[in-house]
Design a protein around this motif. Structure first.
Motif, PDB file in Angstrom:
ATOM      1  N   ASP A   1     -76.467  49.496 -15.343  1.00  0.00           N
ATOM      2  CA  ASP A   1     -76.105  48.933 -14.046  1.00  0.00           C
ATOM      3  C   ASP A   1     -77.298  48.718 -13.137  1.00  0.00           C
ATOM      4  OD1 ASP A   1     -73.337  48.475 -14.063  1.00  0.00           O
ATOM      5  OD2 ASP A   1     -72.970  50.623 -14.011  1.00  0.00           O
ATOM      6  N   CYS A   2     -78.316  49.522 -13.271  1.00  0.00           N
ATOM      7  CA  CYS A   2     -79.387  49.536 -12.264  1.00  0.00           C
ATOM      8  C   CYS A   2     -80.738  49.095 -12.812  1.00  0.00           C
ATOM      9  CB  CYS A   2     -79.508  50.934 -11.664  1.00  0.00           C
ATOM     10  SG  CYS A   2     -77.993  51.430 -10.829  1.00  0.00           S
TER      11      CYS A   2
ATOM     12  N   LEU B   1     -77.932  54.258  -2.832  1.00  0.00           N
ATOM     13  CA  LEU B   1     -77.547  54.876  -4.097  1.00  0.00           C
ATOM     14  C   LEU B   1     -78.392  56.123  -4.322  1.00  0.00           C
ATOM     15  CD1 LEU B   1     -75.959  54.691  -6.774  1.00  0.00           C
ATOM     16  CD2 LEU B   1     -77.852  53.339  -7.669  1.00  0.00           C
TER      17      LEU B   1
ATOM     18  N   ALA C   1     -75.815  49.956  -3.751  1.00  0.00           N
ATOM     19  CA  ALA C   1     -74.791  49.819  -4.784  1.00  0.00           C
ATOM     20  C   ALA C   1     -73.428  50.049  -4.163  1.00  0.00           C
ATOM     21  CB  ALA C   1     -75.041  50.803  -5.922  1.00  0.00           C
TER      22      ALA C   1
ATOM     23  N   ARG D   1     -65.266  54.217  -1.319  1.00  0.00           N
ATOM     24  CA  ARG D   1     -65.470  53.330  -2.456  1.00  0.00           C
ATOM     25  C   ARG D   1     -65.260  51.884  -2.021  1.00  0.00           C
ATOM     26  NH1 ARG D   1     -62.788  54.481  -8.237  1.00  0.00           N
ATOM     27  NH2 ARG D   1     -64.278  56.179  -8.071  1.00  0.00           N
TER      28      ARG D   1
ATOM     29  N   ILE E   1     -72.762  57.218  -3.125  1.00  0.00           N
ATOM     30  CA  ILE E   1     -73.131  56.117  -2.238  1.00  0.00           C
ATOM     31  C   ILE E   1     -73.116  56.660  -0.817  1.00  0.00           C
ATOM     32  CG2 ILE E   1     -72.587  53.771  -1.501  1.00  0.00           C
ATOM     33  CD1 ILE E   1     -73.273  54.018  -4.455  1.00  0.00           C
TER      34      ILE E   1
ATOM     35  N   VAL F   1     -70.654  51.595 -11.568  1.00  0.00           N
ATOM     36  CA  VAL F   1     -71.571  51.313 -10.462  1.00  0.00           C
ATOM     37  C   VAL F   1     -71.959  49.841 -10.482  1.00  0.00           C
ATOM     38  CG1 VAL F   1     -73.835  51.818  -9.482  1.00  0.00           C
ATOM     39  CG2 VAL F   1     -72.469  53.656 -10.475  1.00  0.00           C
TER      40      VAL F   1
ATOM     41  N   ILE G   1     -69.271  51.332  -5.656  1.00  0.00           N
ATOM     42  CA  ILE G   1     -68.517  51.849  -6.794  1.00  0.00           C
ATOM     43  C   ILE G   1     -67.280  50.978  -6.972  1.00  0.00           C
ATOM     44  CG2 ILE G   1     -67.283  53.821  -7.746  1.00  0.00           C
ATOM     45  CD1 ILE G   1     -69.142  55.625  -6.201  1.00  0.00           C
TER      46      ILE G   1
ATOM     47  N   HIS H   1     -74.640  47.323  -8.976  1.00  0.00           N
ATOM     48  CA  HIS H   1     -75.955  47.362  -8.350  1.00  0.00           C
ATOM     49  C   HIS H   1     -76.178  46.114  -7.502  1.00  0.00           C
ATOM     50  CE1 HIS H   1     -80.552  47.199  -8.713  1.00  0.00           C
ATOM     51  NE2 HIS H   1     -80.248  48.177  -7.895  1.00  0.00           N
TER      52      HIS H   1
ATOM     53  N   PHE I   1     -75.671  54.222 -16.292  1.00  0.00           N
ATOM     54  CA  PHE I   1     -76.439  54.049 -15.064  1.00  0.00           C
ATOM     55  C   PHE I   1     -77.610  53.100 -15.299  1.00  0.00           C
ATOM     56  CE2 PHE I   1     -79.921  55.194 -12.238  1.00  0.00           C
ATOM     57  CZ  PHE I   1     -79.313  54.975 -11.027  1.00  0.00           C
TER      58      PHE I   1
END
Length: 657
Positions: free
Chosen positions: A655-656, A504, A517, A498, A488, A525, A519, A527, A652
């Motif tokens: 999350d995205c 991202l 994003a 964090r 990030i 992660v 953490i 989003h 990943f």
């Protein structure tokens, strides 16, 4: 003793003296080495040998008082009476006595259990000894009053002792350690046998070196050296970006930790082969790989690493104990994605140029080049890479009738001078060790260990395919196949702590995803969508929802809306109070900011607050409209944590997507 006002400090000594005035009582320049002595020790002969060592080397007899705000040199005249501190641990808790206590347990106890307990007791005693040594080695020095060479003898049994030596770095360097090892052996043997030591006379003392250095700095040659560095460092980045676990404190505290690892034998051998095939040294190969790794972390193609040079180019100083080392800023240009071999050629050229123009001390370079100084970091160089030739812990030799083993396993150094120091240790074998020192205000052990693992992986990749571009070689130096490194960053590519929102990046592919994003505390992660839907705060795009969540976790707040303050001075918060009785007061703006300091990075705390002052029922209705107060953000109450994590590709996508 007589005071020698005519003796100058060397430029390197002047730097350490100045740093001590800025932060007196620090221990980041303490130097420690120790020996395990097995056999019939003559402690008085050892004390005389240490005194003879100090008599022989003038640097070991120096102290540095201040006169009218400037440092002077006070030199004790030989012969000196050396004080040897002593501690006797033979009674009542030696490992042998503890083992005997275990052996004398009731007859019903199993013998094997007794042996195990004895071994555990011995291990505990060794750990306690290491803790004692750690504490002793971190005692601060007063440069004006204290003897800057210390010795402490610990008696473990009649035929087993630990000799600890301590120095302030202003009188010694790493290249002095083997000189002390060799000469102390000869001096002790002579004192124990009652005759004069046969050591060749020194060609020059450290005071001669300091005079020579100061004369050179006043010569026309100094301007030629300065011109080289002006050109070489023009436009150099002031700060190295590393995957820190916490924000940098406003003032350095030099709190450190260290650990050691050994390079795998196949990697060490390959480094030597690659160096020989390309007119380079193993040090050049190792330094280039380390610089390439730092560039990958920083997403940069311009990196400066500090290299420590021995500073003993003149042969008359080869056997002199003192502080000769020089920090040289080595700048490597990786623009255009060169091959590793091209990068290696650039490192070789930079090193040769630096060695040729090493007259000026590091602080003189900073002053003359008018580089920015900041109390939170060392100017220009925050990362050090050094090659040391030191016998490893556990190596043995003989002092007269003593078996001598280099000792110090478990002795920790709790201070550091830079963000990260990587010392490549060559011990005379075919392999290399790595001693790693790091700033604990910035890094956790696991993070730095991850950096070292990445470094070893990169070295293996480099030696296997040195003709590949650095981007190919660094594409997957972290984690097994099927994992993706995510970070990030803000709009300038700088990592964020964090919990803070930022851009991202898919680091393995070097891709800015165009999304924001954060953490989570558990390392996953979270989003938050594309950039355009977020607030812009001091160059970062931040989801307003995240700040609103934290504001709503304050008990008096039912809900919150956050926007950019029209004045441009920060963020403005509009707050709906939680249901309350009329006599309950709402927190002031100052109280809100005080509470939020525990929950948000400083740059995300609103600067202005507006309360909607409704009666009880209206407040309750508004709270219902906004979904009531959200739960307190767990992560906001923790210290900032690492910003770089490794997630699986499936995670990943979840999350995205």
């Amino acid at each position: 003793m007589r005071e020698n006002r005519e003796l100058p400090l060397s430029p390197a000594q002047q730097r350490l003296w100045f740093l001590e005035q800025l932060a007196p009582g620090g221990t980041q320049y303490n130097v420690f080495q120790a020996y395990e002595l097995s056999g019939p020790l003559d402690a008085d002969a050892l004390r005389r040998a240490l005194g003879a060592l100090a008599d022989r080397h003038d640097a070991l007899r120096m102290t540095f008082p201040a006169e009218a705000g400037s440092p002077a040199v006070r030199l004790d005249e030989p012969p000196i009476t050396f004080h040897l501190e002593r501690t006797d641990l033979t009674k009542p808790h030696t490992p042998q006595a503890q083992a005997q206590d275990v052996a004398d347990t009731p007859e019903t106890q199993d013998a094997a259990d007794g042996a195990d307990a004895a071994e555990q007791s011995a291990d505990a005693a060794e750990q306690s000894l290491a803790e004692l040594a750690s504490q002793w080695s971190q005692r601060p020095y007063d440069l004006a009053r204290d003897r800057l060479m210390r010795a402490h003898l610990v008696r473990l049994s009649p035929d087993r002792h630990i000799l600890m030596l301590g120095f302030h770095h202003i009188i010694i360097d790493g290249w002095s350690a083997p000189i002390i090892d060799e000469e102390l052996s000869v001096l002790y043997a002579a004192e124990a046998a009652g005759h004069r030591a046969e050591l060749p006379p020194l060609k020059s003392g450290y005071a001669d070196y300091a005079r020579w250095q100061n004369e050179k700095l006043r010569s026309p040659e100094a301007e030629r050296h300065l011109a080289y560095w002006r050109e070489r460092l023009s436009g150099a980045p002031p700060l190295a970006t590393l995957p820190a676990d916490r924000p940098r404190p406003p003032v350095q505290r030099f709190r450190g930790a260290d650990f050691s690892v050994r390079l795998p034998d196949d990697v060490a051998a390959s480094i030597g082969d690659l160096a020989r095939a390309n007119r380079a040294t193993p040090f050049m190969v190792a330094l280039t790989a380390f610089t390439v790794l730092l560039a990958r972390y920083a997403r940069a193609d311009d990196v400066v690493v500090g290299v420590v040079e021995a500073g003993r180019s003149r042969p008359e100083f080869a056997s002199t104990v003192g502080f000769f080392v020089q920090t040289l800023p080595i700048r490597l240009d990786l623009s255009g994605d060169p091959s590793f071999l091209d990068a290696l050629a650039g490192t070789r050229e930079a090193l040769f140029g630096a060695y040729e123009h090493d007259l000026l001390s590091f602080d003189m370079l900073v002053d003359h080049l008018r580089l920015e100084r900041d109390l939170s970091y060392t100017p220009l160089v925050q990362v050090i890479f050094q090659l040391l030739y030191l016998p490893p812990l556990g190596s043995t030799t003989r002092w007269h009738d003593l078996d001598v083993t280099r000792w110090g396993e478990g002795v920790t150094q709790k201070s550091t001078r830079f963000d990260l120091e990587l010392h490549l240790m060559e011990d005379g074998s075919e392999g290399f060790g790595l001693e790693v020192c790091y700033n604990v205000d910035l890094f956790d052990h696991d993070t730095v260990r991850g950096v070292v693992d990445d470094y070893v992986s990169l070295l293996r990749a480099v030696c296997g395919a040195p003709g590949r571009s650095v981007s190919e070689l660094t594409a997957r130096v972290a984690g097994p196949q099927g994992r993706t490194r995510v970070s990030i960053r803000d709009d300038d590519g700088v990592p964020l702590p964090r919990g803070a929102l930022g851009r991202l990046w898919l680091d393995d592919a070097g891709i800015d995803t165009g999304h924001l994003a954060r953490i989570r505390p558990d390392g996953t992660v979270e989003h938050h969508g594309p950039y355009e839907s977020e607030l812009r705060v001091r160059g970062c795009r931040v989801a307003a929802r995240v700040i609103e969540d934290v504001l709503s976790s304050v008990p008096e707040v039912a809900s919150a809306r956050v926007r950019n303050d029209p004045s441009g001075s920060g963020l403005a918060a509009k707050l709906v109070p939680a249901p309350r009785s009329p006599e309950q007061a709402l927190p002031s703006d100052a109280e809100m900011r005080r509470r939020l300091r525990k929950l948000l990075p400083a740059f995300l705390i609103p600067t202005s607050y507006e309360w909607e002052r409704n009666d009880f029922e209206q407040a309750r209705d508004r709270a219902d409209d906004f979904g009531q107060a959200r739960e307190r953000a767990d992560d906001g109450q923790q210290a900032p944590e690492p910003v770089v994590i490794v997630v699986t590709q499936d995670e990943f996508r979840d999350d995205c997507s």
